[in-house]
Every structure is written in C-alpha cells, then in structure tokens.
Design an enzyme around this catalytic site. Structure first.
Site, PDB file in Angstrom:
ATOM      1  CE  LYS A 274      -4.541   0.815   0.691  1.00 44.15           C
ATOM      2  NZ  LYS A 274      -5.713   0.063   0.236  1.00 44.15           N
TER       3      LYS A 274
ATOM      4  N   GLY B  29     -24.101   3.626   5.191  1.00 39.16           N
ATOM      5  CA  GLY B  29     -23.256   4.206   4.131  1.00 39.16           C
ATOM      6  C   GLY B  29     -23.798   3.850   2.759  1.00 39.16           C
TER       7      GLY B  29
ATOM      8  N   GLY C 136     -22.841   4.802  -0.214  1.00 37.65           N
ATOM      9  CA  GLY C 136     -21.869   5.280  -1.200  1.00 37.65           C
ATOM     10  C   GLY C 136     -21.830   4.332  -2.384  1.00 37.65           C
TER      11      GLY C 136
ATOM     12  CB  VAL D 220     -19.476  -0.632  -1.660  1.00 39.54           C
ATOM     13  CG1 VAL D 220     -19.750  -2.091  -1.360  1.00 39.54           C
ATOM     14  CG2 VAL D 220     -18.089  -0.477  -2.275  1.00 39.54           C
TER      15      VAL D 220
END
Ligand code: NAD
Length: 373
Positions: free
Chosen positions: A98, A198, A200, A202
């Site tokens: 990452k 949430g 959003g 997804v």
C-alpha cells in the site's frame, strides 16, 4: 515457543513507533518501506511492501492530509499488512502493499506529481503495483500509467477495470448470503431485514441487489441525498447511523467507515449477522471479535468479503480485463466465508481469527513450496 513465520501478528497494530522504523517493521513483519520525495511537485510518499511471498505487492495509494508523518507511517504499515492477508485468503497470487501520499489532495494533485510518483513506482520494477484508494481516482491513475505499467484501476479505455465498487459489492453480497446460510440454513434474502450503513458506491449497489431479492432494507448516510437516492430508486427505508443500532434486524452491513464495531455499538446491536464492505470494522480485532462471538452474532470478516476490489485489480493485472471475469473470480467469497464460519464454530474462535489463520496458513504453504523450487 518460536512463532511460525506467518502467524498472524497480534492485532495491536502499529500504534507505537518508539522502537524506530525497523522496530515497527519488525513488529508487523514488513519487507520494505520506500520514502519518495520530490521538491518540485511537493510529493511526499511512503510505499509499504509487507510481503511478496505470493506475488508482487498490490495495493492502492491513499492521498490524505495526515496530522503528522508518524500517522502516515502507521497507516501505510497497517494497510499494507492488511493487503497481504486479503490477497492470501482470496486465493490470489499477490503480495501485500500500500502507499500513502502526505498532503491535501485538493491542493497538491497535479499531472506532474502523479507522473513523478509513477516514476518512483516504476523504479521498483514491478515489486509494487499501485491502484486507487481514498483520495485518488481512476483519472489520477491515467497519469501514473504514463510512467509505469505497474498500475491497476485504470479507466476502461486503457484496458483497466475502472471503478471496482460493483465487484466489491458483489463479494459483500455473497459474503452476506453465506452469513444467512450459516444462521438460517438458507441464503435466501427474501424477507430478511438488513441495515446498510453508508449509501456510497458499494452500499448503493448492495441495497439494489438486496432489494431485488426481496429483502427489507434500511439505509443511513451522512448525506441525505444518498439516502434519498437509495430509497427512491430501490425502495429502501431511511434511518440514521445512530437509530440503526436500535433496529431489530437480521444483518448489519457497515459500508461507510471502519471501527464501527466497538464498546459503544456492540451492546446495542440487535442482529444475527454483520457483513459489510468497510475495512477494519472491529475497533479492536480480538476483543470486539470476541464480544460479537459471545453475543452470538456471526461476523463475516471484512477483509474476506470486501476483497472484490482487489480481485478486480488482479483481473486487470492478469490482462485482457473483462468485468464478468472479475465477478466470476469473486464468487469464491461465498464458499470461503462458509468455510471460515464453520471453522470458527468448530474451533471455538472468532471468525476474524479463523480468517487470519487461514490466510497465514496459505502464506506459509506457498513459502515452503517456493523454497523447494
Ligand atoms: P464511498 O465514499 O463511496 O461511500 C461511503 C459512504 O459512507 C459515503 O456516502 C459517506 O457519506 C458515508 N458515510 C461516511 N461516514 C458515515 C457515517 N458515520 N454514517 C453513515 N454514512 C457515512 O465509499 P465506498 O467506495 O462505497 O466504500 C465503502 C467502504 O468500503 C469504505 O470503508 C471503503 O474503504 C471500503 N471498501 C471499498 C472498496 C471499493 O471497491 N470501493 C473495496 C474494499 C473496501
């Protein structure tokens, strides 16, 4: 007793860097950290490579205005380790990595910065493959791709997989269904009561799938227009993130931020299953995993069921990308979640621990295999 090479690291995570950078790398068992700096563009990046036993380390680049450099370092260390376990449990041949870029993306982003960053990624000769993450977009990856081949999450016109959210949502949906199967003996979502926190990228796909199957769905978001969209388009019911914890539901699906399973929320939850997209849902991996287990709530481990995005990048990395292939590769999440839930039950351990052990065992087996070649 000496620890097996890939035994899951105690989930205390990288809180302290008092032991220095090598102390931190040792604690989390990291291979490399690369510090990248370019005065002209203001680029300050850290690329963390946790483990490359399974293959090149793939993980997105997070662009965030960290309070200080130590916070950025902790984040890259914690996130890159998570990618190792996510790839390992998903059965794909990628290592864990990452990167973080320090600064305000709204002020710092430029073509030059991305291309300079792309050159740093290129200098690692494929040991690290970058992609998008919080604060970065498909459009940013276009610039990175001008300087390196080692980038996923490119737009479709460049042969890339674009936005991974539909594939992530597909995996979460399958993981959630595995949870239903474990608890109710059938994975049919019809009539099941699900709260999605949430709405959003997804969360909204998930609401759509669940509603298509006849589930009763509640949805919360900080942005009212997101809630309205999910309610008007798919017949979900509005709630708030606070009220959601008092609902009598079958499934709580965290699809906003991490750490929502904690001392303040677990006691309030009235559900049988937790299955959602957010990363690091357990504020304290072992303690909160155990609290859920004691309450009889089946927790579908986040890094197992939200791996669709990584699988999408893997499909892109393999070449000749088709979203349908990525969706098919993601189907493994259903059977793997069932296996993990059963193992946890049989061994009397948390599902999170069972998933970590399964990932560690694959890493160890492949390391032994490679040492013999
Ligand atoms: P997103 O930013 O599109 O959606 C997140 C939504 O959560 C936003 O609408 C935001 O307003 C809302 N939100 C934030 N805080 C909230 C709160 N306290 N209560 C209710 N809503 C809140 O993100 P996304 O791409 O849909 O990803 C959702 C989660 O899944 C994130 O945690 C992300 O890290 C994780 N994840 C995403 C992917 C992917 O492919 N997009 C892959 C793996 C993991």
């Amino acid at each position: 007793m000496s620890q097996a090479p890939f035994a899951p690291v105690a989930p205390a995570d990288a809180h302290e860097i008092g032991g220095g950078i090598f102390g931190l790398m040792g604690q989390m068992d990291h291979e490399n950290l690369f510090f990248c700096h370019d005065k002209a563009t203001g680029l300050k990046a850290i690329i963390g490579i946790h483990n490359t036993v399974l293959g090149p380390a793939l993980g997105g680049t997070r662009f965030w205005n960290y309070t200080d450099e130590a916070a950025a370092l902790r984040d890259v260390i914690r996130l890159s380790r998570g990618m190792t376990y996510k790839a390992a449990i998903s059965g794909i041949n990628l290592g864990g990595g990452k990167a973080v870029i320090i600064g305000d993306p709204r002020q710092l982003k430029s073509e030059a910065l991305w291309r300079r960053y792309g050159r740093f990624v290129e200098s690692l000769k494929g040991k690290y493959i970058t992609a998008e993450d919080v604060g970065t977009s498909t459009a940013d990856m276009e610039f990175v791709a001008m300087e390196t081949r080692h980038v996923a999450g490119k737009p479709s016109w460049m042969g890339g997989g674009g936005d991974p959210s539909p594939v992530t949502a597909h995996g979460v949906y399958l993981g959630l269904k595995a949870g239903l199967k474990e608890v109710f003996g059938t994975d049919d979502a019809k009539g099941r009561r699900v709260a999605v926190e949430g709405a959003g990228n997804v969360g909204t796909y998930l609401v759509k799938r669940l509603r298509q199957e006849g589930a009763e769905v509640w949805v919360s978001d900080l942005h009212q227009d997101r809630v309205e969209h999910a309610c008007l388009s798919y017949g979900a019911r509005p709630t708030t993130t606070d009220a959601l914890f008092d609902l009598d539901i079958d499934v709580y699906s965290p699809c906003a931020l991490g750490a929502t399973l904690n001392d303040r929320t677990i006691d309030r939850l009235h559900c049988s299953i937790v299955a959602g997209a957010a990363n690091n849902q357990l504020e304290d991996e072992s303690r909160h995993g155990e609290m859920l287990r004691e309450k009889g709530i089946v927790y579908c481990p986040d890094f197992l069921i939200n791996a669709g995005g990584l699988i999408n990048c893997y499909a892109e990395y393999l070449g000749n990308y088709h979203q349908q292939h990525a969706l098919e590769m993601t189907e493994v999440i259903y059977s793997r979640t069932l296996e993990i839930l059963k193992t946890a039950n049989n061994q009397g351990i948390t599902t999170h621990e069972a998933a970590l052990r399964a990932a560690a065992s694959r890493l160890e087996a492949v390391a032994i295999l490679k040492s013999r070649l």
